[in-house]
Each structure stands twice: as C-alpha cells, then as structure tokens.
Design a protein around this motif. Structure first.
Motif: not given
Ligand code: CA
Ligand code: C2E
Ligand code: CA
Length: 610
Positions: A570, A514-515
């Motif tokens: 995202e 993630d990220d």
């Molecule tokens: Ca994220």
C-alpha cells in the motif's frame, strides 16, 4: 411583619413626641408668666395646645390616609412586590412579598433608599433614563436586575409611579415589582405551546435557550445545571406517569425555594435544567452550589419516591458566551458525569474539547445513518504482471450535514464505540457489491472487491453469516470478495476471530491482513493465520529512496510470498517506489501513484481507459 401597621406605629410615635414637645412649651410659657407675675391668659394657652396638636395630626393622618388608600388599591396585587418611598426616595413601606423575595426585614428597609437592591448590572445611564421618565412622565416601566440580601440576582419587571399632592408636588413614589418568572401566566397560548413542556407545563429547552441568551445579552452572570434522574426506570415502574410528572412540578417549586433557582426548564421527560444567579468566588463555592442543587433534588418526595441524580454544570461568562454552545457544553459535561457514575461534574474546557468532538460525531452519526450521508470511494489495485487494474478497495466517506467531511480514521472508532457499525457495515457491503457488478460489466473482467471490517463488527452476532448472505444476495462468487482486517486485530482477538474467518474462507471469501508490519505478529503465527492476502503497510515504503533503502520492505515481501500469501503493498506514491516493488516480487500495489480513491463514476472511467 405587618408593615402598614408599622408605618402607623412610627407616625404615632412622632405624634407623641410632638405632643410632648408642645406640653413642655406650655409649661415653659406658664413658668415664664409665673416668673414675671403676669396672669395666664388661659384661652391663649388652650389655643396653643390645640394648634400644636392640629399641626401634628395634619401630616400624620394625611400621610397615613394616603398610604392606606394606596395599600388598599394595590392589595389585589399581593403577589407582586410593592415599595413606597417618600419624596426623598426613602422607603416608608414595603409589602410582605418584597421582604420574602429580597430577604430583608421591614426594619432593615425602613428609611433606606431602594439603591439597596441595586445589582450593579445596569449602568448609570440606565438609572438616569429611568429618573428622567419619572420626572417628566410621572412614571417608568421596564425590566431591571436587582440583587437580594443573600447576593442572588433577580430579574424584575418594575413600574414606578409618582404620587402627588393636590398642589402637584411629589409626595411618594410607588414601585410595583413583578418577578418575571411569574409572567408565564400571561403568555399567549401559542407561546405556551412552543415554550412549554406539554406534560408538565414547565418551560422547555427552547425557552431555556431564550432565557440564557437574554441573560448573556444583559451580561448577567449565571450558573446552569443540567440534571437527569438516574433511577427513572425503577421509579416509573413503581409510579404512574401522572405521579411522576407531578413530581417534576414539585421539584421546580422546591428548587426555587431551597436554592433560589431563578429558572427551571424541563428539557425532556427526565431531564431538567436550572439557572441560578449566585456570586461565585471560587471553584470550591461552585462545587458547593451545584452540590446543594443535587442535594435538593435527592431529598425524598415520599418514602418511596426519591430521585438519584447525575448533573453537569457550568457558568456564564467563564465557560462561554453563546446560549447553544453553553447548553451543548453542559450536556457533554453531564454525559461524562453520567458515564463516570458521578452525582455531578463541573465543566472543564480541557477534557471538553476532546469529548465534545466525540459526542458531536456520535450525535451526527445518528442522523447520518438515517439519511445515509455516507458514500464509497474505490481505490484501484494494480497487478505488476499485467499492469492492469485487478481490483479495488472500497473506502468509506462521510460528509455530515452538521460537521462537513469527517475522515474515516476519525469517525470509525466513534461509530464502533457507540454501536453504529452494523448499519454502516451493511451500507458498505451492499453498496460496494452492487457497484462491483457494474465495474465487472464495464471492464468485461472479474475484479476483486476489497472491503474492510473491524473486530467490533466480528463481535456482532452472526457477522460471518450476514456477510455471506449479502455476498449471495448480489449473486457474487465469494472468491471475488476480499475482507480486510488489520494485523492488530489478528493479534489481539484472534481466538475470537478464528472460527468466523475459517467459515468465511471455507465459503470462498478471501481474507487480507491489513496494515501488515504494524501489529507485531510473530512470523510463526503468520503461517497459521486464517488469511490469503498480506497488505504491507505504507510506512515501509515511505521515505524510499530518500531515507530508506527499501531492503526491509523487500524482505517482508519475501516472507509473505514464502508463506504463500498473495502480497499487496500500500501507499505507492512515486515511480521510484513502483520500480522497487516491481523487482521485489510482490503481486500488486495500491497508492496515489496509480490513483487516489475514486468515486464510482471516476472508477468506471478509469476502467474504460485501462
Ligand atoms: Ca491498510
Ligand atoms: P486502510 O484500510 O489502510 O486504507 C488505506 C488508506 O490509505 C485510505 O485512507 C487511503 O485513502 C489511504 N491511501 C491510499 N493510497 C495512499 C497513498 O499513496 N498515500 C497515502 N498517504 N495514503 C494512501 P482512508 O480512506 O482515509 O482510510 C483510512 C482508514 O480508515 C483505512 O485504512 C481503514 O482502516 C479505515 N476505513 C476506510 N474505509 C473503511 C470502511 O469502509 N470500513 C472500515 N471498517 N474501515 C475503513
Ligand atoms: Ca484496508
């Protein structure tokens, strides 16, 4: 000092002086008669002496008998302070309780007016009303703040009565003072139950707050010290509960005596609060004062019974003007003091703001976990190839009863720090997987469900096993579940995570980084990471097309794809961003452009309409 004897001694001195005076007058008259050679009329001289003596004795014995009668009448009230003033309001008598309480000797009081005790807390109107009542009704009763010789304030319940002679003229004023802490004995049984600790019979937190509020209402400056016994575990092993409880009662007496605490409350079994009324000139004086409270607490009770303390302290009016708020601030100050291993700490509004939020969240989380104040939102993940929703990310929401809606970024680090994540994680996975079955049924598809996890959760024993058990309990094929972990956790804790991630992936669970792009992982490392999905952070899309050409983002997608990851971007907020991604070769996207995180029902509708 026995002040009634003192009074009589002073009157006898007056008597001697007056008798002496009459004697000299007698000599003077005798000399006068001798000078003019006149025979002395002895009967006249004797009458003169007797008359003078009688004149002296009348007021002496009249006054003394009055006072003795009064003293006798009030002797049963010996624990109350008694002050008698003459018609000019000059002190002629004060009982030992007054001298004990105020710290003056009888000599210091005699002949002064009771304005010596004035604290300055009551205004002139208060005293005018008091004297009006004394003049008109002959008495006054009320509560009054006085100040002791050492500068401490004390709250008294006072009754003033006038004592008149047979002609109705005021001769004395009689004032009976009662320390209000002594009023406890007069409380009703119900009051006892709600305002007192059931074990120690000492005032409880509720009573403490009441007392603080009344001081605030009267604008009486005070200091609050919240304190807890640090070595309680050690002590309760060695001593019986009864002995331990008795110690707190002893401590109350000790603090009242040694540091002139005006109020002591038992907040819980090892936690107590002290209110003091000192005149504090500066921060240093406050330090000294709190230190003296802690010193008094740590003074050994017996060879084997000695408290080690942690305390937090603050002041009214400097640190706040509401009882509950002051109590909470003192509590936070105490907690920091305890966490840092200090003996005591004084309140400071700068550190308090940040930490009080943390402690408020922590306390509210206790409740939240019990009552399940959490819910989940589902944000659709859209596939470029088909334009369809292929999955969703479960995002937690918390609406606290006391704090209102608290964003996940704000409470999750606190939940992790104070160990709530096991419960919260279980709620997310249970709820998310249950809802996934409904989403699959409604859409007639197999949707992917992404859930987040933090490294702290992985630190729990058997996290991977527990997670897999929940997946199986919901009859879900692990391949339909994706576990998201931030890139920074892959970097800092990878050795610890590696084994668990491997086990999860072996069982079929997909793992997402993630990220991605914010955690500084090397490209070389990327190829060996136990992960299936790259979620490129929204910061790489932000500003496109106004301030960014999107080339960096396209390069990142390429790297992800060439390392055989499934790539999701995202934070898609506009059509331009969507168009850029469509051409970039990434697999799927997530963002407000498609949908904000939706409630379960909203997500079901979105699925039906897609
Ligand atoms: Ca994220
Ligand atoms: P995240 O995992 O990166 O989640 C995506 C965050 O971006 C979500 O914020 C989401 O509402 C927000 N977002 C989605 N689309 C857009 C967009 O187009 N523009 C912008 N500006 N933001 C968008 P949220 O829900 O506030 O969550 C914040 C972070 O809190 C999450 O970041 C995640 O790290 C954490 N979090 C949220 N729910 C959970 C959870 O259930 N468990 C764990 N461990 N962490 C969670
Ligand atoms: Ca996430």
């Amino acid at each position: 000092m026995d002040s009634s004897r003192n009074f009589i001694r002073i009157r006898l001195r007056q008597l001697l002086l007056m008798t002496g005076g009459v004697f000299f007058l007698l000599l003077f008259v005798e000399a006068l008669y001798a000078l003019f050679d006149v025979p002395i009329p002895h009967f006249f001289l004797v009458s003169l002496v007797l008359l003078g003596g009688a004149l002296c004795l009348v007021p002496v014995f009249k006054n003394a008998s009055d006072v003795l009668r009064i003293i006798q009448g009030i002797s049963e009230l010996a624990t109350d302070g008694v002050v008698i003033t003459d018609k000019h309001n000059k002190i002629v008598y004060a009982n030992p309780a007054v001298m004990d309480t105020y710290g003056y000797s009888f000599e210091e009081l005699f002949g002064k007016t009771p304005s010596l005790f004035k604290s300055g807390i009551q205004d002139a109107a208060f005293y005018r009303a008091m004297w009006k009542s004394i003049r008109e009704k002959g008495s006054w009763t009320g509560e009054i703040w006085d100040v002791k010789k050492n500068g401490d304030y004390i709250l008294k319940n006072m009754r003033i009565e006038t004592i008149k002679n047979s002609k109705g003229k005021v001769r004395y004023y009689l004032a009976v003072h009662r320390d209000l802490t002594e009023m406890q004995a007069l409380q009703s049984e119900k009051e006892l139950l709600i305002n007192y600790d059931q074990d120690t019979q000492l005032p409880n937190k509720r009573y403490l707050l009441k007392r603080m509020q009344s001081l605030i209402d009267d604008q009486v400056p005070f200091q609050l010290v919240l304190s807890k016994v640090r070595n309680s575990v050690h002590l309760s092993d060695k001593h019986s509960q009864k002995q331990y409880t008795e110690t707190f009662k002893e401590l109350e007496k000790r603090l009242k005596k040694t540091v002139s605490a005006s109020f002591y409350a038992q907040v819980d079994s090892e936690f107590f609060a002290v209110i003091l009324h000192k005149r504090i000139k500066n921060e240093e004086a406050f330090h000294e004062q709190v230190q003296s409270v802690v010193d008094a607490c740590e003074e050994p009770f017996t060879n084997a019974l000695r408290f080690k303390m942690t305390a937090g302290a603050l002041r009214f009016p400097e640190d706040g003007d509401e009882a509950k708020d002051l109590f909470n601030k003192a509590m936070v100050t105490f907690e920091i003091s305890a966490a840092e291993g200090n003996r005591y700490l004084l309140y400071n509004h700068r550190f308090h703001k940040k930490l009080s939020w943390e402690y408020n969240v922590r306390d509210a989380l206790y409740e939240a976990v019990q009552r399940t104040e959490f819910s989940l939102r589902y944000q659709p993940i859209v596939e470029f190839e088909t334009g369809a929703i292929v999955g969703c990310e479960a995002l937690i929401r918390w609406t606290s009863k006391t704090l209102g809606a608290v964003p996940p970024d704000s409470f999750l680090p606190i939940a992790e720090k104070y160990g709530f994540m096991t419960d919260i994680g279980a709620f997310i996975y249970e709820t998310g997987f249950q809802d996934k079955r409904i989403f699959d049924q409604v859409s007639n598809r197999t949707l992917h469900m992404s859930v987040n996890a933090s490294v702290h959760q992985f630190a729990e024993k058997d996290f991977a096993d527990t997670f897999l058990r929940i997946v199986r309990d919901h009859d879900l094929p692990p391949q339909e579940v994706c576990l998201e972990l931030t890139e920074s956790s892959f970097v800092s804790d990878y050795n610890r995570l590696n084994k668990d991630l491997h086990a999860l992936r072996k069982a079929g669970v997909r793992v997402a980084i993630d990220d991605f792009g914010t955690g500084y992982s090397s490209l070389k490392r990327l190829q060996t990471m136990e992960a299936d999905v790259l979620k490129i952070d929204r910061t790489f899309l932000a500003g496109y097309p106004e301030t960014s050409d999107g080339n960096l983002l396209k390069a990142m997608v390429q790297i992800g794809k060439s390392s055989e990851f499934s790539v999701i971007v995202e934070g898609v907020e506009t059509k331009a961003q969507h168009d850029l991604l469509e051409k970039s070769g990434c697999d799927a996207a997530q963002g407000y452009y498609y949908a904000k995180p939706l409630s379960k029902d909203e997500f079901v509708s979105a699925l039906k309409n897609s």
